[in-house]
Design a protein around this motif. Structure first.
Motif, PDB file in Angstrom:
ATOM      1  N   GLY A 175      22.207  34.135   0.870  1.00 54.33           N
ATOM      2  CA  GLY A 175      23.420  34.747   1.397  1.00 54.33           C
ATOM      3  C   GLY A 175      24.254  35.552   0.428  1.00 54.33           C
ATOM      4  N   TYR A 176      23.842  35.625  -0.838  1.00 56.02           N
ATOM      5  CA  TYR A 176      24.632  36.406  -1.788  1.00 56.02           C
ATOM      6  C   TYR A 176      24.225  37.887  -1.775  1.00 56.02           C
ATOM      7  N   ALA A 177      22.939  38.139  -1.653  1.00 59.19           N
ATOM      8  CA  ALA A 177      22.421  39.510  -1.717  1.00 59.19           C
ATOM      9  C   ALA A 177      22.516  40.195  -0.369  1.00 59.19           C
ATOM     10  N   GLN A 178      22.538  41.510  -0.412  1.00 61.22           N
ATOM     11  CA  GLN A 178      22.568  42.320   0.799  1.00 61.22           C
ATOM     12  C   GLN A 178      21.909  43.651   0.482  1.00 61.22           C
ATOM     13  N   PRO A 179      21.421  44.374   1.511  1.00 56.40           N
ATOM     14  CA  PRO A 179      20.738  45.646   1.242  1.00 56.40           C
ATOM     15  C   PRO A 179      21.712  46.755   0.858  1.00 56.40           C
ATOM     16  N   HIS A 180      21.183  47.753   0.148  1.00 55.04           N
ATOM     17  CA  HIS A 180      21.962  48.955  -0.143  1.00 55.04           C
ATOM     18  C   HIS A 180      21.440  50.096   0.724  1.00 55.04           C
ATOM     19  N   TYR A 181      22.171  51.182   0.768  1.00 55.66           N
ATOM     20  CA  TYR A 181      21.718  52.339   1.541  1.00 55.66           C
ATOM     21  C   TYR A 181      20.446  52.905   0.936  1.00 55.66           C
ATOM     22  N   ALA A 182      19.535  53.306   1.787  1.00 54.13           N
ATOM     23  CA  ALA A 182      18.345  54.035   1.363  1.00 54.13           C
ATOM     24  C   ALA A 182      17.832  54.811   2.566  1.00 54.13           C
ATOM     25  N   PRO A 183      17.258  55.989   2.362  1.00 53.50           N
ATOM     26  CA  PRO A 183      16.745  56.779   3.480  1.00 53.50           C
ATOM     27  C   PRO A 183      15.473  56.164   4.065  1.00 53.50           C
ATOM     28  N   ASP A 184      15.116  56.661   5.234  1.00 55.98           N
ATOM     29  CA  ASP A 184      13.860  56.286   5.869  1.00 55.98           C
ATOM     30  C   ASP A 184      12.687  56.743   4.990  1.00 55.98           C
ATOM     31  N   PRO A 185      11.582  55.970   4.913  1.00 58.05           N
ATOM     32  CA  PRO A 185      10.476  56.369   4.032  1.00 58.05           C
ATOM     33  C   PRO A 185       9.835  57.704   4.388  1.00 58.05           C
ATOM     34  N   VAL A 186       9.795  58.060   5.666  1.00 53.25           N
ATOM     35  CA  VAL A 186       9.250  59.368   6.030  1.00 53.25           C
ATOM     36  C   VAL A 186      10.130  60.471   5.446  1.00 53.25           C
ATOM     37  N   ALA A 187      11.444  60.286   5.568  1.00 58.47           N
ATOM     38  CA  ALA A 187      12.369  61.249   4.962  1.00 58.47           C
ATOM     39  C   ALA A 187      12.185  61.276   3.448  1.00 58.47           C
ATOM     40  N   GLY A 188      11.909  60.113   2.854  1.00 56.29           N
ATOM     41  CA  GLY A 188      11.690  60.054   1.418  1.00 56.29           C
ATOM     42  C   GLY A 188      10.480  60.845   0.971  1.00 56.29           C
ATOM     43  N   VAL A 189       9.373  60.711   1.701  1.00 56.99           N
ATOM     44  CA  VAL A 189       8.171  61.490   1.380  1.00 56.99           C
ATOM     45  C   VAL A 189       8.469  62.978   1.478  1.00 56.99           C
ATOM     46  N   ARG A 190       9.174  63.358   2.521  1.00 62.51           N
ATOM     47  CA  ARG A 190       9.499  64.775   2.702  1.00 62.51           C
ATOM     48  C   ARG A 190      10.414  65.290   1.591  1.00 62.51           C
ATOM     49  N   LEU A 191      11.370  64.463   1.165  1.00 62.73           N
ATOM     50  CA  LEU A 191      12.256  64.852   0.064  1.00 62.73           C
ATOM     51  C   LEU A 191      11.451  65.104  -1.209  1.00 62.73           C
ATOM     52  N   ILE A 192      10.526  64.200  -1.509  1.00 60.01           N
ATOM     53  CA  ILE A 192       9.714  64.340  -2.715  1.00 60.01           C
ATOM     54  C   ILE A 192       8.865  65.603  -2.645  1.00 60.01           C
ATOM     55  N   ARG A 193       8.222  65.837  -1.503  1.00 58.78           N
ATOM     56  CA  ARG A 193       7.395  67.042  -1.354  1.00 58.78           C
ATOM     57  C   ARG A 193       8.254  68.302  -1.445  1.00 58.78           C
ATOM     58  N   ALA A 194       9.430  68.286  -0.833  1.00 61.86           N
ATOM     59  CA  ALA A 194      10.294  69.465  -0.867  1.00 61.86           C
ATOM     60  C   ALA A 194      10.773  69.756  -2.288  1.00 61.86           C
ATOM     61  N   ALA A 195      10.818  68.699  -3.122  1.00 60.01           N
ATOM     62  CA  ALA A 195      11.212  68.872  -4.527  1.00 60.01           C
ATOM     63  C   ALA A 195      10.009  69.151  -5.416  1.00 60.01           C
ATOM     64  N   GLY A 196       8.872  69.491  -4.801  1.00 63.45           N
ATOM     65  CA  GLY A 196       7.683  69.835  -5.573  1.00 63.45           C
ATOM     66  C   GLY A 196       6.932  68.647  -6.127  1.00 63.45           C
ATOM     67  N   GLY A 197       7.296  67.429  -5.682  1.00 59.36           N
ATOM     68  CA  GLY A 197       6.692  66.228  -6.239  1.00 59.36           C
ATOM     69  C   GLY A 197       5.499  65.714  -5.459  1.00 59.36           C
ATOM     70  N   VAL A 198       4.860  64.708  -6.016  1.00 60.67           N
ATOM     71  CA  VAL A 198       3.683  64.080  -5.426  1.00 60.67           C
ATOM     72  C   VAL A 198       4.059  62.639  -5.075  1.00 60.67           C
ATOM     73  N   PRO A 199       4.111  62.288  -3.781  1.00 59.99           N
ATOM     74  CA  PRO A 199       4.589  60.966  -3.373  1.00 59.99           C
ATOM     75  C   PRO A 199       3.478  59.920  -3.298  1.00 59.99           C
ATOM     76  N   VAL A 200       3.789  58.746  -3.830  1.00 63.10           N
ATOM     77  CA  VAL A 200       2.872  57.606  -3.852  1.00 63.10           C
ATOM     78  C   VAL A 200       3.614  56.399  -3.281  1.00 63.10           C
ATOM     79  N   LEU A 201       2.978  55.683  -2.358  1.00 62.38           N
ATOM     80  CA  LEU A 201       3.579  54.467  -1.819  1.00 62.38           C
ATOM     81  C   LEU A 201       3.397  53.344  -2.834  1.00 62.38           C
ATOM     82  N   ALA A 202       4.506  52.855  -3.382  1.00 63.36           N
ATOM     83  CA  ALA A 202       4.454  51.861  -4.459  1.00 63.36           C
ATOM     84  C   ALA A 202       4.174  50.465  -3.926  1.00 63.36           C
ATOM     85  N   HIS A 203       3.370  49.726  -4.690  1.00 61.99           N
ATOM     86  CA  HIS A 203       3.035  48.309  -4.443  1.00 61.99           C
ATOM     87  C   HIS A 203       3.092  47.910  -2.955  1.00 61.99           C
TER      88      HIS A 203
END
Length: 295
Positions: A175-203
């Motif tokens: 009960g002490y921890a809680q989530p922080h804001y983060a975008p949807d993973p599909v949006a994350g992949v698109r952000l990385i690609r739009a920034a010229g990067g190569v996206p890898v799904l970690a662990h």
């Protein structure tokens, strides 16, 4: 589906690479320069610096390349969230000045900070812990997160190490921890690609055979431009790896390996898992946001 690699890609001459390494800029315990020096000491030819939601360690790491002889692949570990599940993406060779990515990571870091302060307030009701305790465990300019709270709990003597903190006080069920804001993973992949990067799904196999995301969701990430699955990772469970390799083959995804090294913050050892040179060559060929720093 990602495009097939060009048949005439330039070979990667620096051997296997550890593509997931953290410094004090996020939740590691070593400086970026020290990471390259350690890589050199164990005969590792290349690493990717992938601090959480930050590229602030790139310059120091790049400056250490000539002295250490270790090639640097600039990167970032981008936080995303699929419902209640935290999903991390490695963004390799991104443009560190991409406006959309900068705006999103700034929002994530601010949310991490707010969340960390709230977690400390909750813990302090039951344990001796202050925000100053957390700051004392944090390098200047670092992305503050739960690992720094864990280190503060260790320093206070409440737990023996980070792992015990995450298994105990910082376990969400307490009960002490809680989530922080983060975008949807599909949006994350698109952000990385739009920034010229190569996206890898970690662990993706830390939950065992259940994986962190179901196949239909993985298919969406592939359609958005996912390049690889990080299968050779010390925290992926052996029960998950056969299924992950099946999915990689089915969707034409590359397979990467890495240590997820955090220095003294985790038992993972630098270079204990690596990515094959031919896969590194494909990443370098696809990344357009930045370039490796070579010795």
């Amino acid at each position: 589906m990602p495009a097939d690699p060009a048949p005439s890609q330039t070979p990667w001459p620096f051997g296997a690479a550890d593509l997931h390494v953290h410094s004090v800029v996020s939740d590691g315990t070593e400086t970026p320069a020290a990471l390259l020096a350690e890589a050199a000491s164990i005969g590792l030819g290349a690493i990717a610096l992938t601090d959480h939601d930050s590229t602030a360690g790139w310059a120091e790491a790049a400056a250490a390349v000539p002295e250490t002889g270790v090639a640097l692949i600039p990167g970032m570990e981008l936080s995303t969230r699929d419902g209640y599940t935290s999903v991390h993406l490695l963004g390799l060779l991104i443009d560190p000045f991409d406006e959309a990515l900068l705006a999103e990571t700034a929002r994530i870091r601010e949310s991490r900070l707010t969340r960390a302060e709230e977690i400390v307030q909750r813990i302090s009701r039951d344990y001796a812990l202050t925000w100053d305790d957390v700051l004392a465990q944090t390098a200047e300019g670092a992305t503050i997160g739960r690992p720094h709270i864990a280190d503060a709990l260790v320093a206070r003597g409440h737990v023996p190490d980070r792992s015990a903190a995450f298994d105990g006080i910082l376990d969400p069920r307490n009960g002490y921890a809680q989530p922080h804001y983060a975008p949807d993973p599909v949006a994350g992949v698109r952000l990385i690609r739009a920034a010229g990067g190569v996206p890898v799904l970690a662990h993706p196999g830390t939950r065992g055979a259940g994986l962190i995301i179901p196949e239909p969701r993985l298919a969406e990430l592939v359609d958005a431009g996912l390049f690889a699955l990080e299968i050779d990772h010390p925290e992926n469970r052996e029960t998950a790896k056969p299924r992950l390799r099946e999915l990689a083959a089915k969707y034409g995804l590359a397979i990467t390996g890495s240590s997820d090294y955090h220095g003294a913050g985790k038992p993972n050892r630098l270079g204990e898992q690596t990515t094959a040179p031919d896969v590194v060559a494909r990443i370098v060929a696809e990344g357009t946001g930045s370039v490796p720093v070579l010795p």
